[in-house]
Design an enzyme around this catalytic site. Structure first.
Site, mmCIF file in Angstrom:
data_model
loop_
_atom_site.group_PDB
_atom_site.id
_atom_site.type_symbol
_atom_site.label_atom_id
_atom_site.label_comp_id
_atom_site.label_asym_id
_atom_site.label_seq_id
_atom_site.Cartn_x
_atom_site.Cartn_y
_atom_site.Cartn_z
ATOM 1 N N SER A 117 30.727 49.133 -15.658
ATOM 2 C CA SER A 117 32.119 49.561 -15.614
ATOM 3 C C SER A 117 32.251 51.030 -15.222
ATOM 4 O O SER A 117 31.441 51.872 -15.618
ATOM 5 C CB SER A 117 32.761 49.346 -16.991
ATOM 6 O OG SER A 117 34.050 49.916 -17.055
ATOM 7 N N TYR A 145 37.289 51.376 -10.659
ATOM 8 C CA TYR A 145 38.730 51.532 -10.822
ATOM 9 C C TYR A 145 39.185 52.611 -9.847
ATOM 10 O O TYR A 145 38.606 53.703 -9.793
ATOM 11 C CB TYR A 145 39.097 51.960 -12.244
ATOM 12 C CG TYR A 145 39.152 50.845 -13.246
ATOM 13 C CD1 TYR A 145 40.043 49.790 -13.093
ATOM 14 C CD2 TYR A 145 38.333 50.850 -14.368
ATOM 15 C CE1 TYR A 145 40.100 48.763 -14.019
ATOM 16 C CE2 TYR A 145 38.396 49.835 -15.305
ATOM 17 C CZ TYR A 145 39.283 48.794 -15.116
ATOM 18 O OH TYR A 145 39.340 47.780 -16.043
ATOM 19 N N THR A 171 38.295 46.520 -9.034
ATOM 20 C CA THR A 171 39.240 45.777 -9.866
ATOM 21 C C THR A 171 40.648 46.021 -9.354
ATOM 22 O O THR A 171 41.088 47.168 -9.256
ATOM 23 C CB THR A 171 39.114 46.200 -11.343
ATOM 24 O OG1 THR A 171 37.834 45.803 -11.830
ATOM 25 C CG2 THR A 171 40.183 45.541 -12.185
ATOM 26 N N LYS A 245 37.899 42.105 -7.589
ATOM 27 C CA LYS A 245 37.934 41.414 -8.877
ATOM 28 C C LYS A 245 39.362 41.372 -9.400
ATOM 29 O O LYS A 245 40.013 42.416 -9.509
ATOM 30 C CB LYS A 245 37.033 42.125 -9.887
ATOM 31 C CG LYS A 245 37.028 41.512 -11.279
ATOM 32 C CD LYS A 245 36.092 42.286 -12.197
ATOM 33 C CE LYS A 245 35.999 41.667 -13.579
ATOM 34 N NZ LYS A 245 37.256 41.805 -14.347
ATOM 35 N N HIS A 269 41.387 39.423 -15.977
ATOM 36 C CA HIS A 269 41.038 40.578 -16.803
ATOM 37 C C HIS A 269 40.834 40.175 -18.255
ATOM 38 O O HIS A 269 41.152 40.935 -19.184
ATOM 39 C CB HIS A 269 42.124 41.666 -16.707
ATOM 40 C CG HIS A 269 41.594 43.069 -16.683
ATOM 41 N ND1 HIS A 269 41.390 43.773 -15.523
ATOM 42 C CD2 HIS A 269 41.220 43.911 -17.684
ATOM 43 C CE1 HIS A 269 40.929 44.983 -15.813
ATOM 44 N NE2 HIS A 269 40.817 45.078 -17.124
#
Length: 378
Positions: A117, A145, A171, A245, A269
């Site tokens: 992440s 992100y 994402t 994603k 999510h």
């Protein structure tokens, strides 16, 4: 250097991913439990993710030739020992001091892929250094992100490239947080010593004064939300394949194919953004039809059994990702707990394949008792 905590042995009664979740509830404080286990609003989608897989029946087959069967799959030019990857989960050091390092080492030991992440509590370089040279590991990907500062985003991508990550996972389903009631009731806050360390140095967004009739969301935060143009920019500013994603709509999947992305992850999510959105099990066949094999599909959300993995591949995915179950394993026993979760899933997958007469995962579609109807079909 501090002394590492003693290894934790798993109680013998933990024999499933549900057992891992129950035991993790006793090990995580209320703050961490609210963050990791909660979903958005009334948690309708959170519950639907799990129940949707459970409602898909499998059809046993008998007397099929199964000797020499295997769980290998092809993904982005690599042969994986099995189709299970670790999904990106933020702030894993809240669950166990080993955090993302423990998850990465477990994934490497079990031949699973690892997606780190952006909001990891361990530097991306340190995670890559720990497993990059392990010959038996699965893919190592970095989840991105989009940041309001494009220069910082470029630097983050370059760091991932230089560290040895093999793909970027952008994402796209969280331009803002969902209304996470459980977190708000718990007064969630990051504990001391836990932070999104890969975002240190990110300059604050420019402050724009808002009028009384303006929205702090639409006229503030969402001014920096990514668009399809930003996906194109990312593709031209990295040498890594880019996966998206968080897609559920077939039209979004077609747009992604048109842009030439490397793959898609069907995801809501984990039920943490839009409550009431479709379960990933129900969305997967529609997205699979839309892309028609043009690129690899992966899926996450609610997968708790090897039978769920088989169902996902039968419906058009080439691999699955697990988030919360691995986190619960981490909370229970560090890297050993994550490895146990992965081993349970793979063992259950092989059992499900054998009992449905599937020697390989290419035969997974025949395991379904019936193919789910698409919206509008009778």
């Amino acid at each position: 250097m501090s002394t590492p905590p003693p290894p934790i042995s798993l109680p013998p009664e933990i024999v499933s991913l549900a057992d891992h979740e129950s035991h993790a509830r006793t090990r995580l404080d209320s703050n961490a439990w609210a963050y990791f286990s909660g979903g958005a609003a009334d948690e309708i989608t959170l519950a639907a993710n799990r129940s949707a897989w459970a409602q898909i029946p499998l059809l046993p087959r008998v007397l099929r030739p199964l000797a020499g069967g295997h769980t290998r799959v092809e993904l982005l030019g690599r042969t994986l020992a099995h189709p299970i990857l670790l999904a990106p989960v933020a702030y894993q050091c809240m669950a166990h001091p080993d955090g993302e390092l423990g998850s990465a080492c477990a994934a490497a030991a079990l031949g699973a892929g690892m997606v780190l992440s952006t909001q990891a509590s361990t530097r991306l370089e340190r995670v890559a250094d720990a497993i990059r040279d392990d010959a038996g590991r699965g893919p190592l990907w970095f989840q991105l992100y989009w940041q309001h500062d494009r220069g910082f985003t470029r630097e983050l991508v370059q760091r991932a490239e230089q560290a040895g990550y093999e793909a970027l996972v952008l994402t796209v389903d969280a331009p803002c947080h969902g209304a996470r009631d459980r977190e708000r009731r718990a007064g969630f806050r990051l504990p001391a010593g836990v932070a999104a360390v890969n975002l240190l140095g990110l300059p604050p967004p420019p402050r724009v004064p808002l009028r009384a009739d303006q929205s702090s969301l639409f006229d503030g935060l969402l001014q920096h939300a990514p668009t399809w143009a930003d996906v194109q920019w990312l593709q031209t500013n990295t040498r890594l394949p880019v996966l998206l994603k968080g897609l559920l709509h077939p039209d979004d999947a077609r747009q992604a194919v048109a842009l030439g992305v490397a793959g898609l992850i069907v995801s809501n999510h984990g039920g943490r953004t839009l409550d009431g959105s479709p379960s990933t099990a129900s969305a997967l066949p529609c997205v699979a039809d839309a892309v028609a094999g043009a690129l690899p599909l992966l899926v996450d959300g609610g997968i708790r059994r090897g039978t769920d993995v088989l169902k996902a591949l039968a419906l058009g995915a080439c691999a699955v990702l697990i988030g919360r179950p691995a986190l619960y394993g981490l909370a229970n026993a560090g890297a050993a707990g994550v490895a146990h979760v992965l081993r349970l899933l793979r063992d259950e997958l092989e059992i499900a394949m054998a009992l449905t007469g599937c020697a390989t995962l290419a035969q997974a579609p025949q395991a379904l008792a019936s193919r789910p109807l698409r919206p509008g079909q009778q």
